[in-house]
Design a protein around this motif. Structure first.
Motif, PDB file in Angstrom:
ATOM      1  N   ALA A 153     -32.245  -2.904  65.751  1.00 40.42           N
ATOM      2  CA  ALA A 153     -31.423  -1.953  66.498  1.00 40.42           C
ATOM      3  C   ALA A 153     -30.169  -1.628  65.701  1.00 40.42           C
ATOM      4  O   ALA A 153     -29.799  -2.340  64.762  1.00 40.42           O
ATOM      5  CB  ALA A 153     -31.054  -2.537  67.860  1.00 40.42           C
ATOM      6  N   ASP A 154     -29.503  -0.540  66.071  1.00 42.58           N
ATOM      7  CA  ASP A 154     -28.225  -0.217  65.431  1.00 42.58           C
ATOM      8  C   ASP A 154     -27.166  -1.226  65.850  1.00 42.58           C
ATOM      9  O   ASP A 154     -27.368  -2.031  66.761  1.00 42.58           O
ATOM     10  CB  ASP A 154     -27.802   1.202  65.810  1.00 42.58           C
ATOM     11  CG  ASP A 154     -28.673   2.254  65.126  1.00 42.58           C
ATOM     12  OD1 ASP A 154     -29.265   1.937  64.085  1.00 42.58           O
ATOM     13  OD2 ASP A 154     -28.758   3.381  65.652  1.00 42.58           O
ATOM     14  N   SER A 159     -31.609   1.257  70.125  1.00 40.70           N
ATOM     15  CA  SER A 159     -32.726   1.494  69.204  1.00 40.70           C
ATOM     16  C   SER A 159     -32.882   2.999  68.992  1.00 40.70           C
ATOM     17  O   SER A 159     -33.379   3.719  69.871  1.00 40.70           O
ATOM     18  CB  SER A 159     -34.018   0.902  69.776  1.00 40.70           C
ATOM     19  OG  SER A 159     -33.912  -0.504  69.889  1.00 40.70           O
ATOM     20  N   ARG A 160     -32.440   3.478  67.832  1.00 42.36           N
ATOM     21  CA  ARG A 160     -32.538   4.900  67.511  1.00 42.36           C
ATOM     22  C   ARG A 160     -33.622   5.185  66.475  1.00 42.36           C
ATOM     23  O   ARG A 160     -34.021   6.324  66.314  1.00 42.36           O
ATOM     24  CB  ARG A 160     -31.196   5.419  66.986  1.00 42.36           C
ATOM     25  CG  ARG A 160     -30.077   5.377  68.008  1.00 42.36           C
ATOM     26  CD  ARG A 160     -28.790   5.954  67.447  1.00 42.36           C
ATOM     27  NE  ARG A 160     -27.738   5.961  68.447  1.00 42.36           N
ATOM     28  CZ  ARG A 160     -26.939   4.933  68.714  1.00 42.36           C
ATOM     29  NH1 ARG A 160     -27.068   3.800  68.009  1.00 42.36           N
ATOM     30  NH2 ARG A 160     -26.015   5.010  69.651  1.00 42.36           N
ATOM     31  N   GLN A 161     -34.031   4.162  65.758  1.00 45.59           N
ATOM     32  CA  GLN A 161     -35.027   4.368  64.721  1.00 45.59           C
ATOM     33  C   GLN A 161     -36.039   3.229  64.731  1.00 45.59           C
ATOM     34  O   GLN A 161     -35.732   2.129  65.197  1.00 45.59           O
ATOM     35  CB  GLN A 161     -34.355   4.479  63.355  1.00 45.59           C
ATOM     36  CG  GLN A 161     -33.363   3.385  63.061  1.00 45.59           C
ATOM     37  CD  GLN A 161     -32.596   3.618  61.778  1.00 45.59           C
ATOM     38  OE1 GLN A 161     -33.174   3.555  60.702  1.00 45.59           O
ATOM     39  NE2 GLN A 161     -31.306   3.884  61.892  1.00 45.59           N
ATOM     40  N   ALA A 162     -37.214   3.530  64.219  1.00 46.05           N
ATOM     41  CA  ALA A 162     -38.296   2.543  64.178  1.00 46.05           C
ATOM     42  C   ALA A 162     -38.766   2.410  62.738  1.00 46.05           C
ATOM     43  O   ALA A 162     -38.849   3.403  62.002  1.00 46.05           O
ATOM     44  CB  ALA A 162     -39.442   2.985  65.066  1.00 46.05           C
ATOM     45  N   ILE A 163     -39.074   1.183  62.363  1.00 49.80           N
ATOM     46  CA  ILE A 163     -39.623   0.927  61.031  1.00 49.80           C
ATOM     47  C   ILE A 163     -41.134   1.125  61.130  1.00 49.80           C
ATOM     48  O   ILE A 163     -41.857   0.272  61.636  1.00 49.80           O
ATOM     49  CB  ILE A 163     -39.298  -0.500  60.560  1.00 49.80           C
ATOM     50  CG1 ILE A 163     -37.784  -0.742  60.619  1.00 49.80           C
ATOM     51  CG2 ILE A 163     -39.813  -0.729  59.154  1.00 49.80           C
ATOM     52  CD1 ILE A 163     -37.390  -2.183  60.332  1.00 49.80           C
ATOM     53  N   ILE A 164     -41.622   2.269  60.676  1.00 51.27           N
ATOM     54  CA  ILE A 164     -43.053   2.562  60.849  1.00 51.27           C
ATOM     55  C   ILE A 164     -43.874   2.096  59.654  1.00 51.27           C
ATOM     56  O   ILE A 164     -45.103   2.080  59.714  1.00 51.27           O
ATOM     57  CB  ILE A 164     -43.285   4.066  61.105  1.00 51.27           C
ATOM     58  CG1 ILE A 164     -42.738   4.903  59.948  1.00 51.27           C
ATOM     59  CG2 ILE A 164     -42.654   4.484  62.412  1.00 51.27           C
ATOM     60  CD1 ILE A 164     -43.118   6.354  60.036  1.00 51.27           C
TER      61      ILE A 164
END
Length: 598
Positions: A153-154, A159-164
Motif C-alpha cells: 500500500a502507499d 491501495s492505489r496500485q497493484a503489482i501485477i
C-alpha cells in the motif's frame, strides 16, 4: 547580481508571463520532488468518492471465509480437506478459474487429498507470497497456475496500485485470466495501456498497475464458504465465473481502498475487473504533466495581466473549478487520473506571483510619491500605471503644468525666537494644514524646503487639451484660497497658545516642465524641473515687493492668469524678465473670486 537585484528585476518585469514562468518553475520543481504527492492522493480519494460507481464486472464472485464459516468450522487454519470439499462442491457449477488468496506453506496430513482435488478441478490457481512463501511442492505440481499475492500500500495505507508482475510471476488475478481465457501472459499485459503501467525500476522485473476501483466491496457477489460446501447457493452461482477464495472476516487481511476499508481478496477482484472491462486507470506521462503545469501557470499569468485583485481572484476560481471539472470528467468517463492539486496549485502560484508583483510595483510607486499625493490621485495613478510607470520608475516626460511655491514670511526671525521643541510641532501643524489644501485640490507636493512648499498641478499625466491645463491652474488657485482660510483658523489657535501667527507668500506659473523620478538607485522621488519651476520660485519672494493690491499675497504670471481670469479677479502689479525671453512677463496679484453676476 545579488538576491535583492534578482528580486527587483523580477518584480519590475512587465512581461505578462513573468509571474507564470516563476510559478511554473516552482510547481514543476515541487512535482519532481514529490511535494504535490500528498495533495494529489487526497484528490484521488475525492474523485473516487464523488464519481458514480461504474459497478463490478458480473463475471466475478467471491467465496468468503467469513464469521459464519469460522463459527461452523472453527478458528483458522482449517484442515485442508475443507478445501477439497469446496472444490468438489464446485463441480456442479464449475468456474472459469478459482483463485486461492490463501498461502499453503506448511505440510499437513490432508495435502495429498487436496492435491488430488486441485488436479481434478483443473481450474485452481494457488497463491505465492514473497520470497520463500511458495505453495507446498505437492500442491504446486497439482495446480493449473500460480499467482503471487504480494502487495504494498502507499504510505498513507491506501491501495492505489497493484503489482501485477513480480519476479517473473503474475499476480493471482492475472494467472486466473491466463487460465480462464487460455491467453499468454504477454498478450494479457499488452492490453494494458502504457499510461496505466508503473515501472518503479526498469532493472527489476516489476510491473505495477493503477487500480480503478469499481465500487464498494458489498456490490461483489459474495458467498460464505460454508454455504457453498453445503450447497446453499444458487445452482449456477459460479458457472464460468472468475471466483476468488479469501478472508472476509473482520480484522483479517484488511486493506484500504479510496472508498472504504476492505478485505484483501477484493483487491484481486478489482484487478480482475480492470482486465475484464479494460478500464485501467491511466495517468499522464511525466513530460506531459510537466508541460501541462507550465501551460497552466503561463496561461494564468497571461489571463490575469493588468487586472485588479477581484478580477484575478475570479479568474483563479474559474480556472481552478474548470480544471477540477475536466479532471473529474476524465476520471469518470475516460479512466484518466489527471493531476488536480498541482495544476490548481500552479494557478494559485501564478496568481499570487502576479499579485505580489503588483503589490511590489504599487509599493514602489507609493514610495516614489510618498506623501506627495492624495489617495484619490494615488488610485488614479495606479489604475493608469502602464502609461507612465516603467521598471520601478517614472521616466522623464515633458508636460504643461502649474507650479506653486509658498513660504512663511519672516520665518528666520520666528525660528530664532522659538525653541526647537516648540518650533517643529508648530511648523508641522502648519505644513500639514497647507498640504491638505493642496492634496484636496488635486495637487502633487513636490517637496518641502524648510518652511517652503513646492507643489505642482498637472502631473504625472500629460494634459492633452487646453481645458485640462486650465483646470489645473484653477485647482491651484482654489488650493491657495483654501490655504488662506485654513491659515486663519490656525492663526487663531496659535494666538491662543502664545505662538507666532503665520503670514505666507505664494508664487505661481504655468508652463512647460520635465517631470519624473529624480535620485539614485537607493533613493528617488518624483519631482519637476525646468524654467517653469524657476519662474514660480522667483515669483514667490516678490510678494514682499508687491504688497499693494495684493491682499492674498498670491502672485501669478500672465501665463497662469490667462487660464483663470474668467473665474478670478487679478490686478497687474509689475513686470518680470524671464530667462531666454526678450519680452517681460506681466505679474498679477489675485484679489478675489468673480461673482456669478460678473
Amino acid at each position: 547580481m545579488g538576491f535583492r537585484g534578482w528580486i527587483d528585476k523580477y518584480f519590475r518585469g512587465h512581461h505578462p508571463l513573468v509571474p507564470g514562468t516563476i510559478a511554473a518553475v516552482i510547481s514543476v520543481g515541487m512535482w519532481q520532488l514529490g511535494a504535490w504527492q500528498g495533495l494529489e492522493r487526497l484528490a484521488y480519494q475525492m474523485l473516487f468518492q464523488l464519481r458514480p460507481d461504474p459497478g463490478w464486472d458480473e463475471r466475478i464472485a467471491v467465496i468468503a471465509i467469513d464469521e459464519k464459516s469460522l463459527q461452523e468450522y472453527g478458528q483458522f487454519p482449517w484442515q485442508r480437506d475443507r478445501y477439497a470439499e469446496l472444490l468438489q462442491a464446485l463441480e456442479s457449477s464449475p468456474p472459469a478459474a478459482i483463485g486461492f488468496d490463501i498461502l499453503f506453506l506448511d505440510p499437513s496430513p490432508q495435502d495429498e487429498e487436496l492435491a488430488e482435488a486441485i488436479a481434478a478441478n483443473d481450474r485452481a490457481v494457488l497463491a505465492r507470497g514473497g520470497e520463500g512463501e511458495e505453495p507446498l511442492p505437492i500442491l504446486q505440481s497439482a495446480t493449473a497456475a500460480i499467482g503471487h499475492i504480494v502487495h504494498e500500500a502507499d504510505s498513507d495505507g491506501i491501495s492505489r496500485q497493484a503489482i501485477i508482475w513480480f519476479d517473473g510471476i503474475p499476480t493471482l488475478s492475472l494467472a486466473m485470466l491466463h487460465l480462464a481465457r487460455e491467453q499468454t501472459y504477454a498478450s494479457l499485459l499488452d492490453t494494458i495501456p502504457p499510461t496505466a503501467k508503473i515501472q518503479p525500476n526498469p532493472e527489476l522485473d516489476w510491473i505495477n498497475l493503477w487500480i480503478d476501483w469499481p465500487g464498494k466491496m458489498e456490490a461483489v457477489p459474495t458467498y460464505p464458504f460454508v454455504d457453498v460446501v453445503e450447497g446453499n447457493v444458487p445452482p449456477d452461482a459460479f458457472r464460468d465465473r472468475l471466483v476468488l477464495l479469501g478472508f472476509v472476516a473482520t480484522g483479517v487481511d484488511t486493506k484500504i481502498s479510496p472508498l472504504q476499508r476492505i478485505s484483501g481478496v477484493y483487491l484481486h477482484a478489482a484487478i480482475l475487473d480492470n482486465f475484464l472491462q479494460q478500464r485501467f486507470l491511466q495517468r499522464l506521462p511525466q513530460p506531459v504533466t510537466i508541460l501541462l503545469l507550465m501551460a497552466i501557470a503561463l496561461g494564468m499569468s497571461w489571463l490575469q495581466f493588468k487586472r485588479e485583485f477581484t478580477g484575478r481572484l475570479a479568474i483563479a476560481l474559474l480556472l481552478s473549478v474548470g480544471w477540477f471539472a475536466i479532471a473529474f470528467a476524465a476520471f469518470t468517463w475516460a479512466q484518466w487520473w489527471l493531476p488536480v492539486a498541482a495544476p490548481i496549485g500552479s494557478i494559485i502560484l501564478a496568481g499570487t506571483g502576479g499579485q505580489l508583483r503588483d503589490q511590489y510595483e504599487k509599493q514602489q510607486l507609493l514610495n516614489l510619491f510618498s506623501k506627495q499625493i492624495s489617495p484619490q490621485l494615488a488610485h488614479n495613478i495606479w489604475s493608469r500605471r502602464d502609461e507612465i510607470f516603467q521598471n520601478g520608475d517614472l521616466p522623464p516626460q515633458e508636460l504643461t503644468a502649474t507650479v506653486l511655491f509658498m513660504d512663511i514670511r519672516g520665518f528666520t526671525s520666528i525660528s530664532e525666537l522659538m525653541s526647537p521643541r516648540d518650533l517643529l510641532p508648530w511648523l508641522n501643524e502648519y505644513l500639514d494644514g497647507m498640504s491638505d489644501c493642496i492634496l484636496d485640490n488635486g495637487g502633487v507636493i513636490d517637496k518641502y524646503i524648510g518652511d517652503a512648499i513646492m507643489a505642482v498641478f498637472g502631473v504625472p499625466f500629460p494634459r492633452e487639451s487646453h481645458s485640462q491645463i486650465e483646470q489645473d491652474a484653477l485647482n491651484a488657485i482654489a488650493a491657495c484660497f483654501a490655504m488662506h482660510q485654513r491659515l486663519q483658523v490656525l492663526n487663531q489657535k496659535f494666538k491662543q497658545h502664545g505662538q507666532p501667527e503665520i503670514r505666507i507668500g505664494i508664487g505661481m506659473h504655468t508652463g512647460s516642465l520635465i517631470a519624473g523620478s529624480v535620485g539614485g538607485r537607493r533613493r528617488a522621488n518624483f519631482s519637476a524641473l525646468g524654467d517653469t519651476v524657476n519662474v514660480a520660485a522667483r515669483l514667490e519672494p516678490m510678494n514682499k515687493q508687491f504688497t499693494e493690491n495684493n491682499p492674498l499675497n498670491l502672485l501669478v504670471t500672465s501665463h497662469t492668469y490667462e487660464y483663470v481670469r474668467d473665474r478670478y479677479v487679478g490686478i497687474q502689479v509689475g513686470q518680470m524678465q524671464l530667462r531666454g525671453k526678450q519680452q517681460e512677463t506681466t505679474i498679477y496679484a489675485i484679489v478675489e473670486e468673480r461673482s456669478t453676476a460678473d
